[in-house]
Design an enzyme around this catalytic site. Sequence first.
Site, PDB file in Angstrom:
ATOM      1  N   SER A  17       0.831  -1.212   0.000  1.00 29.14           N
ATOM      2  CA  SER A  17       0.000   0.000   0.000  1.00 29.14           C
ATOM      3  C   SER A  17       0.862   1.257   0.000  1.00 29.14           C
ATOM      4  CB  SER A  17      -0.973   0.005   1.180  1.00 29.14           C
ATOM      5  OG  SER A  17      -0.291   0.218   2.399  1.00 29.14           O
ATOM      6  N   ARG A  68      21.320 -14.694   3.543  1.00 25.06           N
ATOM      7  CA  ARG A  68      20.882 -13.306   3.379  1.00 25.06           C
ATOM      8  C   ARG A  68      21.730 -12.546   2.359  1.00 25.06           C
ATOM      9  NH1 ARG A  68      21.268  -8.949   8.141  1.00 25.06           N
ATOM     10  NH2 ARG A  68      20.741 -10.778   9.362  1.00 25.06           N
ATOM     11  N   HIS A 112       8.403   3.067   9.103  1.00 27.92           N
ATOM     12  CA  HIS A 112       8.067   2.220  10.254  1.00 27.92           C
ATOM     13  C   HIS A 112       6.853   2.812  10.960  1.00 27.92           C
ATOM     14  CE1 HIS A 112       8.777  -0.720  13.390  1.00 27.92           C
ATOM     15  NE2 HIS A 112       8.604   0.237  14.280  1.00 27.92           N
ATOM     16  N   ASP A 144      20.335   1.960   8.024  1.00 26.16           N
ATOM     17  CA  ASP A 144      21.722   1.596   8.289  1.00 26.16           C
ATOM     18  C   ASP A 144      21.776   0.113   8.643  1.00 26.16           C
ATOM     19  OD1 ASP A 144      20.862   1.426  10.935  1.00 26.16           O
ATOM     20  OD2 ASP A 144      21.887   3.262  11.588  1.00 26.16           O
ATOM     21  N   ASP A 148      15.575  -0.603  12.195  1.00 22.60           N
ATOM     22  CA  ASP A 148      14.757   0.587  12.488  1.00 22.60           C
ATOM     23  C   ASP A 148      15.577   1.650  13.221  1.00 22.60           C
ATOM     24  OD1 ASP A 148      12.566  -0.720  11.331  1.00 22.60           O
ATOM     25  OD2 ASP A 148      11.943  -1.584  13.243  1.00 22.60           O
TER      26      ASP A 148
END
Length: 208
Positions: A17, A68, A112, A144, A148
């Site tokens: 969204s 990752r 966030h 970074d 968060d």
Amino acid sequence: MTPANRNLGILLSGRGSNFEAIADNVASGALEAKIAVVISNRTDALGVESARRRGLKALVIPSKGKVREEHDREVVAALREHQVDLVCMAGYMRLLSPWFVQQFPNRILNIHPSLLPAFPGLEAQKQAFEYGVKVSGCTVHFVDENLDHGAIIVQKVVPVLDSDDEHTLAARILEQEHIAYSEAIGIVLEGKYRIEGRRVVREQQANG
């Protein structure tokens, strides 16, 4: 960032969204930028179909079962292929490796649903509601190596009403997210700011 370098790369894992709000602002001319590519780590992300309906380039680079940094290298390669200047995480449910962050220094944004540093991590709206705070909101920040954590660009405050539950609070925060993200992208693209420690200082405010 010069006006010519305005290619956005959107990373998402779900319905997207916030991506749609950014795309609407680009389409209307309110945000002078181009969405060069939308990338998801999940094949079932609704945001991918939304991007394709809009005629945008959308890629799925599955993350399941991959280390990752291996996955991050694939994503970065795609971003570079599409000459992305600014990376926007819009509900991207993966932590970026330090290597990824280093490829786009101060060129990765995240949003966030809380007033950071309060309530980082998952279910921030639920955390805020259960903690009993009287105001919450959303934060757009540079990314970074920490969760968060990067320097804050824009925050919007949302009051927590006595009639709220975590779902109504989340819905009202989301409305402000859709405003805040494009505002923050505009600030970064304009380039008239500097980072002092953790503070993002806009030049016109500093000189005024």
